[in-house]
Design a protein around this motif. Structure first.
Motif, PDB file in Angstrom:
ATOM      1  N   SER A  54      11.013 102.997  36.636  1.00 20.32           N
ATOM      2  CA  SER A  54      11.301 102.150  37.820  1.00 20.32           C
ATOM      3  C   SER A  54      10.713 101.585  38.619  1.00 20.32           C
ATOM      4  N   PHE A  55       9.055 101.887  38.493  1.00 20.13           N
ATOM      5  CA  PHE A  55       8.029 101.140  39.326  1.00 20.13           C
ATOM      6  C   PHE A  55       7.771  99.899  38.697  1.00 20.13           C
ATOM      7  N   LEU A  56       7.958  99.847  37.202  1.00 19.48           N
ATOM      8  CA  LEU A  56       7.693  98.757  36.688  1.00 19.48           C
ATOM      9  C   LEU A  56       8.771  97.829  35.689  1.00 19.48           C
ATOM     10  N   PRO A  57       9.504  97.339  36.792  1.00 24.14           N
ATOM     11  CA  PRO A  57      10.593  96.545  36.222  1.00 24.14           C
ATOM     12  C   PRO A  57       9.809  95.087  35.655  1.00 24.14           C
ATOM     13  N   CYS A  58      10.734  94.758  34.504  1.00 27.37           N
ATOM     14  CA  CYS A  58      10.222  93.434  33.777  1.00 27.37           C
ATOM     15  C   CYS A  58       8.925  93.367  33.638  1.00 27.37           C
ATOM     16  N   GLY A  59       8.294  94.397  33.076  1.00 26.38           N
ATOM     17  CA  GLY A  59       6.871  94.466  32.451  1.00 26.38           C
ATOM     18  C   GLY A  59       5.677  94.222  33.608  1.00 26.38           C
ATOM     19  N   ALA A  60       6.144  94.629  34.713  1.00 22.81           N
ATOM     20  CA  ALA A  60       5.201  94.326  36.014  1.00 22.81           C
ATOM     21  C   ALA A  60       4.004  95.333  35.502  1.00 22.81           C
ATOM     22  N   THR A  61       2.946  95.324  36.372  1.00 21.25           N
ATOM     23  CA  THR A  61       1.947  96.179  36.360  1.00 21.25           C
ATOM     24  C   THR A  61       1.657  96.674  37.588  1.00 21.25           C
ATOM     25  N   GLY A  62       0.978  98.116  37.840  1.00 23.43           N
ATOM     26  CA  GLY A  62       0.628  98.654  39.189  1.00 23.43           C
ATOM     27  C   GLY A  62       1.709  99.528  39.573  1.00 23.43           C
TER      28      GLY A  62
ATOM     29  N   PRO B 178       3.854  97.297  42.047  1.00 19.04           N
ATOM     30  CA  PRO B 178       2.986  96.199  41.893  1.00 19.04           C
ATOM     31  C   PRO B 178       3.517  94.980  42.892  1.00 19.04           C
ATOM     32  N   SER B 179       4.742  95.342  43.589  1.00 21.84           N
ATOM     33  CA  SER B 179       5.293  94.375  44.480  1.00 21.84           C
ATOM     34  C   SER B 179       6.254  95.172  45.309  1.00 21.84           C
ATOM     35  N   LYS B 180       6.692  94.423  46.598  1.00 20.81           N
ATOM     36  CA  LYS B 180       7.639  95.174  47.512  1.00 20.81           C
ATOM     37  C   LYS B 180       9.022  95.142  46.504  1.00 20.81           C
ATOM     38  N   ALA B 181       9.213  94.254  45.914  1.00 21.09           N
ATOM     39  CA  ALA B 181      10.484  94.293  44.910  1.00 21.09           C
ATOM     40  C   ALA B 181      10.454  95.565  43.960  1.00 21.09           C
ATOM     41  N   SER B 182       9.402  96.098  43.222  1.00 22.23           N
ATOM     42  CA  SER B 182       9.483  97.032  42.461  1.00 22.23           C
ATOM     43  C   SER B 182       9.529  98.445  43.343  1.00 22.23           C
ATOM     44  N   LEU B 183       8.919  98.364  44.542  1.00 25.45           N
ATOM     45  CA  LEU B 183       9.071  99.595  45.171  1.00 25.45           C
ATOM     46  C   LEU B 183      10.498  99.995  45.883  1.00 25.45           C
TER      47      LEU B 183
END
Length: 192
Positions: free
Chosen positions: A69-77, A80-85
């Motif tokens: 759930s930290f990494l929606p849509c292949g994001a990193t970190g 990686p963004s407020k949206a992923s948090l």
């Protein structure tokens, strides 16, 4: 996987989590799990070695889902963004019954330990040690932030989510920005 097997496993896990919400882990028996799940003891043992194995597999699968759930849509970190948090806190809210059961159950300190270990590995790669963090000890800073984030998750869940996921994310994101937690590449192969 055979639908009957999947259905039995789901019933066992659901019964187990419900029992953990009612009583201490040490007091739960395989008999109680099988009765609540409406399966035989043999069926429970067919899927799990014992209640410790059942707990371990439940924690592992939920932590894998949480990390994903930290990494929606292949994001990193790690976030990686407020949206992923926000996505992560929405996931926690959707699965609050499980997380409340394991976080409130005194017999399950393993969950918090494994949550912190997962956060630790992610934050280690993400902390910017320049600027205000330049003179800080990285190991201590990461330990502090890991405990703070895990503590915030635990507090939010065990207190029946007194603030919306959006409110919690706004506050947590501001704290992360203050500590220069800039997104860096994240190892998707992270182990739990």
């Amino acid at each position: 996987m055979d639908r009957r097997i999947l259905k039995s496993r789901e019933a066992i896990v659901e019964a187990f989590v419900a029992l953990m919400a009612e009583k201490n882990f040490e007091q739960i028996t395989i008999n109680e799990i099988s009765e609540r799940a409406n399966v035989s003891r043999g069926t429970v043992y067919l899927h799990y070695t014992d209640k410790f194995d059942l707990l371990d597999q439940c924690i592992k699968s939920h932590l894998v889902e949480l990390i994903e759930s930290f990494l929606p849509c292949g994001a990193t970190g790690i976030f990686p963004s407020k949206a992923s948090l926000l996505h992560t806190f929405q996931y926690l809210g959707q699965h609050a019954f499980f997380y409340a059961a394991v976080l409130a159950n005194k017999g399950v300190p393993m969950f918090r330990y494994r949550l912190q270990a997962a956060l630790l590995r992610g934050l280690d790669k993400q902390i910017d040690m320049n600027g205000i963090n330049r003179d800080m000890n990285k190991e201590m800073l990461i330990q502090f932030l890991t405990s703070a984030i895990a503590g915030m998750i635990e507090w939010w869940i065990t207190n029946s989510m007194p603030y919306t996921d959006v409110e919690v994310v706004e506050q947590l994101w501001a704290l992360m920005e203050r500590n220069q937690m800039v997104p860096q590449p994240f190892d998707k192969g992270m182990t739990i």
